[in-house]
Design an enzyme around this catalytic site. Sequence first.
Site, mmCIF file in Angstrom:
data_model
loop_
_atom_site.group_PDB
_atom_site.id
_atom_site.type_symbol
_atom_site.label_atom_id
_atom_site.label_comp_id
_atom_site.label_asym_id
_atom_site.label_seq_id
_atom_site.Cartn_x
_atom_site.Cartn_y
_atom_site.Cartn_z
ATOM 1 N N PRO A 163 0.855 -1.068 0.086
ATOM 2 C CG PRO A 163 -0.315 -1.082 2.092
ATOM 3 C CD PRO A 163 0.688 -1.860 1.203
ATOM 4 C CD GLU A 164 3.706 2.413 -3.851
ATOM 5 O OE1 GLU A 164 3.974 3.479 -4.270
ATOM 6 O OE2 GLU A 164 4.173 1.339 -4.519
#
Length: 263
Positions: free
Chosen positions: A2-3
Amino acid sequence: MPELPEVESIRRQLKPLLVGRYVTESNSHPSDKFIAAREIVGLGFEAVLRRGKYLLFILDNGSEMIIHLGMTGQLIPGLDLSDPHLRAWWKLDNDVILGYRDVRRFGRIRIYSSGEYEGTLKNLGPEPLSDDFTVDQFYDSLKRSNRKIKTQLLSQLPVAGVGNIYADEACFHAGIYPGVRKLTRAKTAELHHSIRKVLSRAVENGGTTLRDYVNVDGEQGNNQHYLVCYGRDGEPCINCGEELRRTIIDGRGTTFCRSCQRR
DNA sequence: ACTACGTCCTGCGAGC
DNA sequence: TGCTCGCAGGACGTAG
């Protein structure tokens, strides 16, 4: 992994579920990474914010619970408490249980009194989609370091929220070899523009799902269909047709076009 | 002070 | 087919 776009998608869904609610019960995996989750029983959620890849839960005693999802972290309302990868959970006053699931345990949960951040969060660069992120500031920040451009992006110092996927995508769109150490002002402006473009599009698409990412409803993102570089090793460059190559830069897998992204 | 590299952690896929 | 082994990576710790 997850960014920013994935974390933002989660934040938007979590906010209406949590704000105005308070925690009646909680528990966690005994690891130091997650044990702080137990500390917020009796406290209410006032806001759910995001800085870079960090979720900030503003609590009604003035403190904040910070969650970093690491590689495989997921926040899921109604998660089965027998899930073998459950690392923490919070029961709300409406009896909904919010579960934190994290297969690889790279995530972390921390409590801070307001603003008393440490580590990466303390020195986090500007939000890439805000007006705080300017070409001038970005240029000055990059200029101060002699590390490779991709490494600088992943450090979260020049700008917040960029991880391996969007670093590769942004460098590709800007025509920059990720292993280069210095950028001209013009190239810096292109990279600045590319970072905003790839991140804002990914937010619109609900994030990128390659393996683990799901949103709060358990749905996958849609942005993986818009990636033109990351994970396309051996496939043709969309600009010139040359095969994209994969290399390792400072220990991180990196895909790039040898023709469009020259040193 | 700054850069480079090792560490954590587990599921998966390549290879024998 | 079934097993072993190495890889993936964000942030942080350590070494040089």
